[in-house]
Scaffold this motif. Sequence first.
Motif, PDB file in Angstrom:
ATOM      1  N   GLU A  64      36.349  56.481  12.523  1.00 27.43           N
ATOM      2  CA  GLU A  64      37.735  56.277  12.571  1.00 27.43           C
ATOM      3  C   GLU A  64      38.164  55.509  13.877  1.00 27.43           C
ATOM      4  OE1 GLU A  64      40.359  55.534  10.031  1.00 27.43           O
ATOM      5  OE2 GLU A  64      39.020  56.658   9.138  1.00 27.43           O
ATOM      6  N   LEU A  65      37.681  55.579  14.483  1.00 25.35           N
ATOM      7  CA  LEU A  65      37.562  55.061  15.716  1.00 25.35           C
ATOM      8  C   LEU A  65      36.834  53.822  15.234  1.00 25.35           C
ATOM      9  CD1 LEU A  65      37.514  57.367  18.607  1.00 25.35           C
ATOM     10  CD2 LEU A  65      39.315  55.959  18.993  1.00 25.35           C
ATOM     11  N   GLY A  66      36.042  53.750  15.210  1.00 27.73           N
ATOM     12  CA  GLY A  66      34.720  52.392  14.693  1.00 27.73           C
ATOM     13  C   GLY A  66      35.165  51.600  14.283  1.00 27.73           C
ATOM     14  N   ARG A  67      36.524  51.851  13.285  1.00 23.30           N
ATOM     15  CA  ARG A  67      37.485  51.039  12.408  1.00 23.30           C
ATOM     16  C   ARG A  67      38.758  50.610  12.601  1.00 23.30           C
ATOM     17  NH1 ARG A  67      37.504  55.379   7.396  1.00 23.30           N
ATOM     18  NH2 ARG A  67      35.957  55.014   6.115  1.00 23.30           N
ATOM     19  N   VAL A  68      39.131  51.483  14.058  1.00 18.55           N
ATOM     20  CA  VAL A  68      39.828  51.072  15.250  1.00 18.55           C
ATOM     21  C   VAL A  68      39.186  49.250  16.320  1.00 18.55           C
ATOM     22  CG1 VAL A  68      41.800  51.631  17.261  1.00 18.55           C
ATOM     23  CG2 VAL A  68      41.659  53.085  14.842  1.00 18.55           C
ATOM     24  N   GLY A  69      38.073  50.051  16.051  1.00 15.34           N
ATOM     25  CA  GLY A  69      38.206  49.267  17.007  1.00 15.34           C
ATOM     26  C   GLY A  69      37.346  47.535  16.253  1.00 15.34           C
ATOM     27  N   ASP A  70      37.131  47.673  15.234  1.00 18.05           N
ATOM     28  CA  ASP A  70      36.488  46.516  14.233  1.00 18.05           C
ATOM     29  C   ASP A  70      38.369  45.550  14.044  1.00 18.05           C
ATOM     30  OD1 ASP A  70      33.867  47.707  14.099  1.00 18.05           O
ATOM     31  OD2 ASP A  70      34.224  48.605  12.017  1.00 18.05           O
ATOM     32  N   ALA A  71      39.121  46.822  14.182  1.00 20.78           N
ATOM     33  CA  ALA A  71      40.367  46.285  13.544  1.00 20.78           C
ATOM     34  C   ALA A  71      40.732  45.281  14.649  1.00 20.78           C
ATOM     35  CB  ALA A  71      41.443  46.553  12.839  1.00 20.78           C
ATOM     36  N   ALA A  72      40.480  45.962  16.034  1.00 18.17           N
ATOM     37  CA  ALA A  72      40.452  45.299  17.033  1.00 18.17           C
ATOM     38  C   ALA A  72      40.209  43.849  17.913  1.00 18.17           C
ATOM     39  CB  ALA A  72      40.701  46.680  18.482  1.00 18.17           C
ATOM     40  N   ASP A  73      39.219  44.032  17.068  1.00 24.42           N
ATOM     41  CA  ASP A  73      37.974  42.334  17.272  1.00 24.42           C
ATOM     42  C   ASP A  73      38.970  41.706  16.515  1.00 24.42           C
ATOM     43  OD1 ASP A  73      36.289  44.168  19.395  1.00 24.42           O
ATOM     44  OD2 ASP A  73      34.412  44.762  17.760  1.00 24.42           O
ATOM     45  N   GLU A  74      39.406  42.389  15.037  1.00 25.33           N
ATOM     46  CA  GLU A  74      39.035  41.130  13.635  1.00 25.33           C
ATOM     47  C   GLU A  74      40.762  40.933  14.858  1.00 25.33           C
ATOM     48  OE1 GLU A  74      39.523  38.269  11.248  1.00 25.33           O
ATOM     49  OE2 GLU A  74      37.599  39.737  11.646  1.00 25.33           O
ATOM     50  N   THR A  75      41.935  41.296  15.073  1.00 21.70           N
ATOM     51  CA  THR A  75      42.776  40.893  15.925  1.00 21.70           C
ATOM     52  C   THR A  75      42.770  40.123  16.790  1.00 21.70           C
ATOM     53  OG1 THR A  75      43.904  43.271  14.581  1.00 21.70           O
ATOM     54  CG2 THR A  75      44.257  41.793  16.791  1.00 21.70           C
ATOM     55  N   ALA A  76      42.156  40.644  17.867  1.00 19.23           N
ATOM     56  CA  ALA A  76      41.633  39.345  18.869  1.00 19.23           C
ATOM     57  C   ALA A  76      41.219  37.745  18.404  1.00 19.23           C
ATOM     58  CB  ALA A  76      40.604  40.271  19.815  1.00 19.23           C
ATOM     59  N   ARG A  77      39.622  37.822  17.485  1.00 16.53           N
ATOM     60  CA  ARG A  77      39.160  36.951  16.702  1.00 16.53           C
ATOM     61  C   ARG A  77      40.731  35.965  16.674  1.00 16.53           C
ATOM     62  NH1 ARG A  77      34.412  39.715  16.071  1.00 16.53           N
ATOM     63  NH2 ARG A  77      35.843  40.743  14.052  1.00 16.53           N
ATOM     64  N   ARG A  78      41.708  36.569  15.543  1.00 16.65           N
ATOM     65  CA  ARG A  78      42.764  35.518  14.720  1.00 16.65           C
ATOM     66  C   ARG A  78      43.525  35.366  15.621  1.00 16.65           C
ATOM     67  NH1 ARG A  78      43.941  39.537   9.906  1.00 16.65           N
ATOM     68  NH2 ARG A  78      41.784  39.193   8.815  1.00 16.65           N
ATOM     69  N   VAL A  79      43.821  35.972  16.727  1.00 19.24           N
ATOM     70  CA  VAL A  79      45.045  35.744  17.966  1.00 19.24           C
ATOM     71  C   VAL A  79      43.817  34.446  19.091  1.00 19.24           C
ATOM     72  CG1 VAL A  79      45.728  36.251  19.986  1.00 19.24           C
ATOM     73  CG2 VAL A  79      45.795  37.706  18.168  1.00 19.24           C
ATOM     74  N   ALA A  80      42.901  34.607  19.516  1.00 21.72           N
ATOM     75  CA  ALA A  80      42.936  33.383  19.946  1.00 21.72           C
ATOM     76  C   ALA A  80      41.901  32.254  18.591  1.00 21.72           C
ATOM     77  CB  ALA A  80      40.785  34.481  20.162  1.00 21.72           C
ATOM     78  N   ALA A  81      41.882  32.365  17.607  1.00 24.43           N
ATOM     79  CA  ALA A  81      42.294  31.312  17.204  1.00 24.43           C
ATOM     80  C   ALA A  81      43.548  30.408  16.668  1.00 24.43           C
ATOM     81  CB  ALA A  81      41.063  31.218  15.685  1.00 24.43           C
ATOM     82  N   SER A  82      44.879  31.745  16.284  1.00 21.96           N
ATOM     83  CA  SER A  82      45.547  31.068  17.082  1.00 21.96           C
ATOM     84  C   SER A  82      46.388  30.217  17.676  1.00 21.96           C
ATOM     85  CB  SER A  82      46.808  32.530  15.772  1.00 21.96           C
ATOM     86  OG  SER A  82      46.415  32.822  14.715  1.00 21.96           O
ATOM     87  N   LEU A  83      45.428  31.276  19.167  1.00 18.52           N
ATOM     88  CA  LEU A  83      46.041  30.343  20.047  1.00 18.52           C
ATOM     89  C   LEU A  83      45.478  29.370  20.415  1.00 18.52           C
ATOM     90  CD1 LEU A  83      46.329  33.220  22.457  1.00 18.52           C
ATOM     91  CD2 LEU A  83      47.988  31.606  21.851  1.00 18.52           C
ATOM     92  N   GLY A  84      43.894  28.910  19.974  1.00 19.85           N
ATOM     93  CA  GLY A  84      43.348  27.489  19.716  1.00 19.85           C
ATOM     94  C   GLY A  84      43.579  26.154  19.512  1.00 19.85           C
ATOM     95  N   GLU A  85      44.789  26.973  18.798  1.00 21.02           N
ATOM     96  CA  GLU A  85      45.308  25.983  17.571  1.00 21.02           C
ATOM     97  C   GLU A  85      46.334  25.592  17.841  1.00 21.02           C
ATOM     98  OE1 GLU A  85      45.783  27.527  13.260  1.00 21.02           O
ATOM     99  OE2 GLU A  85      43.861  28.147  12.886  1.00 21.02           O
ATOM    100  N   ALA A  86      47.314  26.678  17.729  1.00 18.64           N
ATOM    101  CA  ALA A  86      48.120  26.473  18.700  1.00 18.64           C
ATOM    102  C   ALA A  86      48.142  25.076  20.229  1.00 18.64           C
ATOM    103  CB  ALA A  86      49.335  27.211  19.685  1.00 18.64           C
ATOM    104  N   ILE A  87      47.232  25.097  21.235  1.00 17.18           N
ATOM    105  CA  ILE A  87      47.469  25.111  22.094  1.00 17.18           C
ATOM    106  C   ILE A  87      46.599  23.345  21.582  1.00 17.18           C
ATOM    107  CG2 ILE A  87      45.158  24.130  24.321  1.00 17.18           C
ATOM    108  CD1 ILE A  87      45.391  27.483  23.891  1.00 17.18           C
TER     109      ILE A  87
END
Length: 96
Positions: A64-87
Amino acid sequence: MIEAVQFGSELADSVHYIGEMLELAVDQLGRVGEAAGEYARELGTSVGDALVRLDPLLELAGRELGRVGDAADETARRVAASLGEAIDRLDALLRP
């Protein structure tokens, strides 16, 4: 001379009494040692049983911790991509 014999007799009685007390003490120590050994065996069994029961739970928690870590990584990638697009959009809007 009689006093020496009497003293010797009393000394022998005292040594005999001390011997009996030491024998009782050794016997009691043996019993305490046996009880401590039995308690240690029971405790070891209890700890072993607890570890056997905990092992699957720890594995599940790890997954479960691995899944949470994977989800956090994916969320961070999406946030970074969204911020890049916004910039990029903001940059395009601010250029003359």
